[in-house]
Design a protein around this motif. Structure first.
Motif, mmCIF file in Angstrom:
data_model
loop_
_atom_site.group_PDB
_atom_site.id
_atom_site.type_symbol
_atom_site.label_atom_id
_atom_site.label_comp_id
_atom_site.label_asym_id
_atom_site.label_seq_id
_atom_site.Cartn_x
_atom_site.Cartn_y
_atom_site.Cartn_z
ATOM 1 N N GLY A 1 0.789 -1.236 0.000
ATOM 2 C CA GLY A 1 0.000 0.000 0.000
ATOM 3 C C GLY A 1 0.808 1.266 0.000
ATOM 4 N N SER A 2 2.122 1.166 -0.118
ATOM 5 C CA SER A 2 2.968 2.360 -0.002
ATOM 6 C C SER A 2 3.148 3.107 -1.307
ATOM 7 N N THR A 3 2.840 2.476 -2.433
ATOM 8 C CA THR A 3 3.140 3.105 -3.716
ATOM 9 C C THR A 3 2.032 4.054 -4.147
ATOM 10 N N ALA A 4 2.417 5.025 -4.979
ATOM 11 C CA ALA A 4 1.425 5.953 -5.530
ATOM 12 C C ALA A 4 0.382 5.202 -6.335
ATOM 13 N N ILE A 5 0.807 4.148 -7.040
ATOM 14 C CA ILE A 5 -0.137 3.374 -7.846
ATOM 15 C C ILE A 5 -1.249 2.815 -6.967
ATOM 16 N N GLU A 6 -0.878 2.174 -5.862
ATOM 17 C CA GLU A 6 -1.863 1.570 -4.973
ATOM 18 C C GLU A 6 -2.767 2.620 -4.331
ATOM 19 N N GLN A 7 -2.169 3.701 -3.883
ATOM 20 C CA GLN A 7 -2.935 4.709 -3.151
ATOM 21 C C GLN A 7 -3.956 5.399 -4.043
ATOM 22 N N ILE A 8 -3.547 5.747 -5.256
ATOM 23 C CA ILE A 8 -4.466 6.444 -6.166
ATOM 24 C C ILE A 8 -5.553 5.493 -6.649
ATOM 25 N N ALA A 9 -5.172 4.247 -6.983
ATOM 26 C CA ALA A 9 -6.146 3.278 -7.476
ATOM 27 C C ALA A 9 -7.187 2.945 -6.411
ATOM 28 N N GLU A 10 -6.787 2.907 -5.161
ATOM 29 C CA GLU A 10 -7.736 2.557 -4.101
ATOM 30 C C GLU A 10 -8.860 3.582 -3.993
ATOM 31 N N VAL A 11 -8.543 4.847 -4.206
ATOM 32 C CA VAL A 11 -9.538 5.908 -4.070
ATOM 33 C C VAL A 11 -10.255 6.177 -5.389
ATOM 34 N N TYR A 12 -9.512 6.259 -6.471
ATOM 35 C CA TYR A 12 -10.079 6.677 -7.750
ATOM 36 C C TYR A 12 -10.353 5.528 -8.707
ATOM 37 N N GLY A 13 -9.929 4.327 -8.357
ATOM 38 C CA GLY A 13 -10.124 3.179 -9.228
ATOM 39 C C GLY A 13 -8.919 2.945 -10.119
ATOM 40 N N ASN A 14 -8.761 1.681 -10.549
ATOM 41 C CA ASN A 14 -7.619 1.324 -11.397
ATOM 42 C C ASN A 14 -7.582 2.146 -12.677
ATOM 43 N N GLN A 15 -8.780 2.469 -13.198
ATOM 44 C CA GLN A 15 -8.851 3.158 -14.491
ATOM 45 C C GLN A 15 -8.240 4.549 -14.451
ATOM 46 N N ALA A 16 -8.000 5.083 -13.271
ATOM 47 C CA ALA A 16 -7.456 6.435 -13.147
ATOM 48 C C ALA A 16 -5.940 6.467 -13.174
ATOM 49 N N VAL A 17 -5.294 5.294 -13.178
ATOM 50 C CA VAL A 17 -3.829 5.235 -13.097
ATOM 51 C C VAL A 17 -3.241 4.675 -14.387
ATOM 52 N N VAL A 18 -2.444 5.492 -15.067
ATOM 53 C CA VAL A 18 -1.750 5.099 -16.292
ATOM 54 C C VAL A 18 -0.253 5.032 -15.991
ATOM 55 N N ILE A 19 0.390 3.984 -16.466
ATOM 56 C CA ILE A 19 1.842 3.863 -16.298
ATOM 57 C C ILE A 19 2.522 4.214 -17.617
ATOM 58 N N SER A 20 3.326 5.270 -17.597
ATOM 59 C CA SER A 20 4.067 5.705 -18.781
ATOM 60 C C SER A 20 5.467 5.101 -18.730
ATOM 61 N N ILE A 21 5.760 4.207 -19.677
ATOM 62 C CA ILE A 21 7.025 3.473 -19.671
ATOM 63 C C ILE A 21 7.921 3.999 -20.800
ATOM 64 N N ASP A 22 9.178 4.269 -20.469
ATOM 65 C CA ASP A 22 10.160 4.748 -21.446
ATOM 66 C C ASP A 22 11.274 3.703 -21.578
ATOM 67 N N PRO A 23 11.086 2.685 -22.412
ATOM 68 C CA PRO A 23 12.118 1.648 -22.545
ATOM 69 C C PRO A 23 13.058 1.894 -23.720
ATOM 70 N N ARG A 24 14.200 1.254 -23.652
ATOM 71 C CA ARG A 24 15.132 1.261 -24.777
ATOM 72 C C ARG A 24 15.691 -0.152 -24.954
ATOM 73 N N ARG A 25 16.112 -0.436 -26.156
ATOM 74 C CA ARG A 25 16.627 -1.765 -26.471
ATOM 75 C C ARG A 25 18.029 -1.983 -25.877
ATOM 76 N N VAL A 26 18.236 -3.175 -25.333
ATOM 77 C CA VAL A 26 19.564 -3.630 -24.920
ATOM 78 C C VAL A 26 19.804 -4.947 -25.643
ATOM 79 N N TYR A 27 20.775 -4.960 -26.536
ATOM 80 C CA TYR A 27 21.007 -6.131 -27.379
ATOM 81 C C TYR A 27 21.907 -7.145 -26.673
ATOM 82 N N VAL A 28 21.593 -8.424 -26.899
ATOM 83 C CA VAL A 28 22.390 -9.515 -26.336
ATOM 84 C C VAL A 28 22.546 -10.594 -27.412
ATOM 85 N N ASP A 29 23.590 -11.440 -27.239
ATOM 86 C CA ASP A 29 23.844 -12.497 -28.217
ATOM 87 C C ASP A 29 22.890 -13.675 -28.068
ATOM 88 N N ALA A 30 22.389 -13.869 -26.823
ATOM 89 C CA ALA A 30 21.502 -15.003 -26.581
ATOM 90 C C ALA A 30 20.667 -14.726 -25.332
#
Length: 530
Positions: free
Chosen positions: A364-393
């Motif tokens: 219950g400590s995260t912003a995700i949990e706290q906001i979702a508990e009051v406003y519902g899951n639909q109110a929380v969007v996770i914005s992810i900024d990934p980049r590729r890391v290449y590997v041989d296998a």
């Protein structure tokens, strides 16, 4: 006298603005006794069923509200204002609703569908009502994880249904008491027309005026979202900007593509299904009272009646005077200023790192949990900024890898997607699949999936990245980064099944109009809102 029952959760500013835009005045319910003085009562909101009922009890609103409804006086419930009319909800076991309509609210459980049901869908009006007097089949905006099921016990309330896996009640009405699951104040002109009928007193059901029965299915639309990256330029003015791989400077100056409020208005008029504001310098701006994005939201919501998402700087902090603000209290201010959804970026990575360290235990400590508990899951969007890391296998890393058709600089045929923080400047030891899964478990309702490698390139969405996340979670996914032409939108929907696609620069520069995207999609069999 039109009265708004604002029980303190969710974005009600947009509803107030819609009512004012339609030329009506509004009074606020400030005390329990005000409810029975109302001539026309509106109960709006998004959020969790239990949180809504708890606030109604705490404010002393439950008994006067029940009395008002028992008298059959004019009432319009919106979203949670419909669900609380029922006896209870699976969302909050043991919490009683107002009990006016038989039945319990249940979670969507169709395995092939993303939950929440988030976006634009039709309604199937099944009997006459002035609320839908001039409804012409336009799509309306829904955002919910739980729904009211039609049954013989509530048949006399059944006004309209919508299909999402199976039919659910999208509108109910008996006499002058009615409610809708969708958000009219977020449904463009079609929603405003429905709202006007209620405000003008055209809410009485006429039982002897039957609407021809129809069994035609409703159709859920793919969303096209306009994104506005907002930051201060060197002169201190807020501007919409865009860059390549997050570099927004051109000839030493911050690239200026327009003013955020004016650009948002343009996109609304051009048919954007949602508008997202990302405060890309938010991680450097701490004092809540200094957040210029609050004013942007307030002004935008005055004339833009589609959903607004805001991200950047929404987390807990302590100001210069030593006062602590929780992430929930910060989110409260954004919701009250006109936001419908909150986007969390770097903080989501930190939350998942802590979640992993606890062995995947929620506390219950995260912003995700706290906001979702009051406003519902639909109110929380996770914005992810990934980049590729290449590997041989795949064996050389513990992270989820993909066999890629885009080889690395040394010919590597595998890669994993590293999540980054601080606008892509720092990497983490969390990959995109584990971040998305963990955030769903913590309570997020949607993923906004960017790509540092594709940002600003115009070569198309990163299908391999998007497919990996789409297959890993059951919540909606928004594809972002790399769109350069209308064909790219059709490709990402066909190849990955995502619910929405987002673009920025090509819309800002008018290289690809939003309506051109939608026209092309419809020509290729993709359902969109016209």
């Amino acid at each position: 006298m039109i009265s708004l029952l604002d029980y303190g959760a969710g974005n009600v500013r947009s509803l107030r603005n819609a009512i004012h835009a339609l030329g009506f005045t509004l009074t606020e319910i400030e005390r329990a006794e005000d409810i029975l003085k109302a001539e026309r009562l509106i109960f709006p909101g998004v959020g969790a069923f239990g949180a809504a009922m708890e606030r109604l009890h705490r404010l002393g609103y439950v008994e006067p509200l029940k009395a008002y409804l028992a008298e059959g006086r004019p009432y319009l419930g919106i979203c949670i204002g419909l669900q609380t009319l029922f006896e209870g909800s699976e969302e909050s076991p043991g919490v009683e609703g107002l009990g006016l309509i038989p039945g319990r609210i249940r979670r969507f459980d169709h395995e092939a569908l993303s939950v929440p049901h988030m976006g634009w869908n039709d309604v199937r009006v099944e009997r006459a009502s002035p609320l839908f007097a001039d409804y012409a089949g336009e799509k309306l905006y829904f955002v919910h994880s739980y729904r009211a099921e039609p049954s013989p016990e509530n048949a006399d309330w059944r006004l309209a249904t919508t299909d999402y896996g199976a039919p659910f009640l999208s509108a109910v009405q008996k006499g002058r008491v009615g409610a809708v699951q969708f958000h009219p104040e977020k449904s463009g002109e079609a929603g405003l027309r429905l709202l006007r009928h209620f405000l003008a007193g055209e809410d009485t059901l006429t039982p002897d005026l039957e609407r021809p029965a129809t069994r035609a299915p409703t159709h859920f639309a793919k969303r096209i979202i306009a994104c506005l990256d907002v930051r201060s330029n060197d002169a201190g003015d807020l501007v919409v900007t865009k860059g390549d791989q997050y570099d927004v400077r051109e000839s030493g100056e911050v690239r200026n593509l327009g003013k955020p409020v004016e650009l948002a208005q343009r996109y609304y008029e051009e048919g954007a299904d949602e508008i997202t504001f990302l405060n890309i310098t938010g991680f450097r701006d701490f004092p809540l009272s200094d957040q210029p994005m609050l004013e942007v939201l307030k002004r935008t919501s005055e004339n833009v009646f589609v959903p607004l998402t805001i991200g950047g700087g929404i987390r807990e902090f302590t100001d210069a005077n030593g006062k602590h603000y929780s992430a929930l209290s910060v989110a409260d201010e954004y919701f009250r200023s006109g936001a419908d959804k909150i986007s969390i970026g770097s903080d989501a990575v930190y939350a998942v790192e802590a979640y992993k360290a606890r062995g995947g235990v929620k506390d219950g400590s995260t912003a995700i949990e706290q906001i979702a508990e009051v406003y519902g899951n639909q109110a929380v969007v996770i914005s992810i900024d990934p980049r590729r890391v290449y590997v041989d296998a795949p064996s050389v890393t513990d992270h989820d890898t993909v066999a890629t058709q885009v080889p690395g600089p040394n010919g590597e045929r595998y890669c994993w997607f590293q999540c980054t923080v601080k606008g892509g400047r720092e990497g983490s030891d969390v990959d995109v699949v584990e971040l998305a899964r963990a955030c769903e478990d913590l309570g997020a309702g949607e993923i906004l999936l960017n790509s540092i490698d594709r940002d600003g390139t115009g070569v198309g969405f990163d299908i391999e990245l998007i497919r990996a996340v789409r297959e890993a979670v059951s919540i909606p996914v928004i594809a972002s980064s790399g769109a350069g032409c209308v064909e790219h939108f059709a490709e990402v929907f066909a190849a990955t099944g995502v619910e929405a696609a987002l673009a920025a620069g090509i819309f800002h520069r008018r290289e690809v109009p939003i309506e051109a995207v939608k026209t092309y999609l419809r020509q290729h069999g993709v359902e969109t809102r016209t």
